[in-house]
Design a protein around this motif. Structure first.
Motif, PDB file in Angstrom:
ATOM      1  N   VAL A 123      -2.573  10.894  -1.959  1.00 44.99           N
ATOM      2  CA  VAL A 123      -2.701   9.966  -3.081  1.00 44.99           C
ATOM      3  C   VAL A 123      -2.580   8.564  -2.504  1.00 44.99           C
ATOM      4  O   VAL A 123      -1.776   8.310  -1.604  1.00 44.99           O
ATOM      5  N   VAL A 124      -3.400   7.661  -3.023  1.00 49.33           N
ATOM      6  CA  VAL A 124      -3.486   6.308  -2.463  1.00 49.33           C
ATOM      7  C   VAL A 124      -3.426   5.314  -3.613  1.00 49.33           C
ATOM      8  O   VAL A 124      -4.168   5.443  -4.598  1.00 49.33           O
ATOM      9  N   ALA A 125      -2.550   4.318  -3.489  1.00 53.39           N
ATOM     10  CA  ALA A 125      -2.378   3.318  -4.538  1.00 53.39           C
ATOM     11  C   ALA A 125      -1.966   1.996  -3.914  1.00 53.39           C
ATOM     12  O   ALA A 125      -1.419   1.966  -2.805  1.00 53.39           O
ATOM     13  N   PRO A 126      -2.192   0.890  -4.611  1.00 48.10           N
ATOM     14  CA  PRO A 126      -1.717  -0.396  -4.089  1.00 48.10           C
ATOM     15  C   PRO A 126      -0.202  -0.442  -3.973  1.00 48.10           C
ATOM     16  O   PRO A 126       0.345  -1.099  -3.076  1.00 48.10           O
ATOM     17  N   ALA A 127       0.502   0.255  -4.886  1.00 47.50           N
ATOM     18  CA  ALA A 127       1.963   0.239  -4.895  1.00 47.50           C
ATOM     19  C   ALA A 127       2.448   1.304  -5.877  1.00 47.50           C
ATOM     20  O   ALA A 127       1.671   1.797  -6.712  1.00 47.50           O
ATOM     21  N   PRO A 128       3.729   1.689  -5.811  1.00 43.95           N
ATOM     22  CA  PRO A 128       4.267   2.603  -6.827  1.00 43.95           C
ATOM     23  C   PRO A 128       4.101   2.036  -8.230  1.00 43.95           C
ATOM     24  O   PRO A 128       4.106   0.816  -8.438  1.00 43.95           O
TER      25      PRO A 128
ATOM     26  N   MET B  82       0.845  -1.198   0.000  1.00 42.30           N
ATOM     27  CA  MET B  82       0.000   0.000   0.000  1.00 42.30           C
ATOM     28  C   MET B  82       0.881   1.248   0.000  1.00 42.30           C
ATOM     29  O   MET B  82       1.842   1.343   0.768  1.00 42.30           O
ATOM     30  N   LEU B  83       0.559   2.178  -0.878  1.00 41.23           N
ATOM     31  CA  LEU B  83       1.255   3.456  -0.939  1.00 41.23           C
ATOM     32  C   LEU B  83       0.270   4.565  -0.592  1.00 41.23           C
ATOM     33  O   LEU B  83      -0.760   4.711  -1.255  1.00 41.23           O
ATOM     34  N   ILE B  84       0.580   5.331   0.451  1.00 41.65           N
ATOM     35  CA  ILE B  84      -0.181   6.529   0.791  1.00 41.65           C
ATOM     36  C   ILE B  84       0.824   7.654   0.982  1.00 41.65           C
ATOM     37  O   ILE B  84       1.738   7.550   1.814  1.00 41.65           O
ATOM     38  N   ALA B  85       0.683   8.694   0.195  1.00 42.35           N
ATOM     39  CA  ALA B  85       1.561   9.858   0.312  1.00 42.35           C
ATOM     40  C   ALA B  85       0.686  11.098   0.336  1.00 42.35           C
ATOM     41  O   ALA B  85      -0.421  11.109  -0.217  1.00 42.35           O
ATOM     42  N   GLY B  86       1.171  12.146   0.993  1.00 42.77           N
ATOM     43  CA  GLY B  86       0.350  13.345   1.089  1.00 42.77           C
ATOM     44  C   GLY B  86       1.161  14.568   1.436  1.00 42.77           C
ATOM     45  O   GLY B  86       2.368  14.495   1.690  1.00 42.77           O
ATOM     46  N   PHE B  87       0.463  15.698   1.446  1.00 41.03           N
ATOM     47  CA  PHE B  87       1.099  16.977   1.781  1.00 41.03           C
ATOM     48  C   PHE B  87       0.009  17.952   2.210  1.00 41.03           C
ATOM     49  O   PHE B  87      -1.150  17.820   1.806  1.00 41.03           O
TER      50      PHE B  87
END
Length: 226
Positions: A17-22, A1-6
């Protein structure tokens, strides 16, 4: 799981932004003021392809950049119908002097707007997101959960140590307490809460320390399954 934010803009609204993976498809949550550049940077960094924008509610600080973000990538925006009018009339979400400050601001709906409902399960970008209608901050506030990963995007329902304000149009204190009681308190303690403002927290931490959750606790019903 990829969760990144600002934190975006003067309001420091958390955009995720939310994704299963890069390198895979993703969803974007709450692109607020001047969020376009930050979103683009995250998409490039993690090689992501957005398929939708998800909005926890219609306040200006959460939807400011939704039209340009959706337009640039030709993706739909999802919002609860009770807040949809705020996409094109941002001043309606504020009152008094605050409303007059935004009265001259012109926003528009994205070309493709889809409506959320309580209990809906969105299957997007290889993710399964559960929609909880959580009114009280606005009439159309929602939160999004990733049940298998015990993650909740709470918008302005629940913060670390606090909750969203209820003094703006559509806000109601008793209603937000009910939302906390029925949608937050039944969740497992290890549920990670990613709020609309401020640092992340957990349901367990807030259950133990947040005075508003303690006030909401008597309203909680039987624990429901996730």
């Amino acid at each position: 799981m990829l969760i990144a934010g600002f934190p975006a803009g003067a309001f420091q609204t958390n955009c995720y932004v939310v994704a299963p993976a890069p390198g895979e498809e993703c969803v974007i949550v709450d692109p607020g003021q001047d969020a376009t550049e930050g979103v683009d940077e995250l998409l490039r960094e993690h090689r992501l392809k957005p398929v939708a924008v998800l909005l926890t509610h219609g306040h200006l600080d959460h939807v400011w950049s939704v039209a340009p973000v959706c337009g640039a990538r030709d993706v739909p925006a999802w919002i609860h119908p009770d807040d949809r009018h705020l996409l094109s009339d941002p001043a309606a979400g504020w009152s008094g002097t605050s409303a007059s400050l935004f009265g001259g601001l012109e926003l528009s709906e994205p070309d493709d707007v889809r409506e959320l409902s309580d209990g809906a399960v969105l299957e997007l970008a290889g993710l399964e997101l559960v929609v909880d209608h959580t009114p009280g901050h606005t009439r159309g506030s929602v939160s999004f959960r990733l049940p298998g990963d015990e993650i909740m995007f709470s918008g302005d329902l629940l913060f670390a140590g606090s909750i969203g304000r209820t003094d703006l149009p559509g806000g109601d204190y008793a209603t937000i307490l009910s939302s906390l009681a029925t949608k937050c308190l039944p969740l497992p303690d290890d549920t990670v809460v990613l709020p609309g403002h401020g640092p992340q927290t957990t349901i367990g931490r807030e259950r133990a320390t947040n005075p508003y959750l303690r006030e909401a606790a008597p309203q909680a019903g039987p624990t429901r399954g996730i």
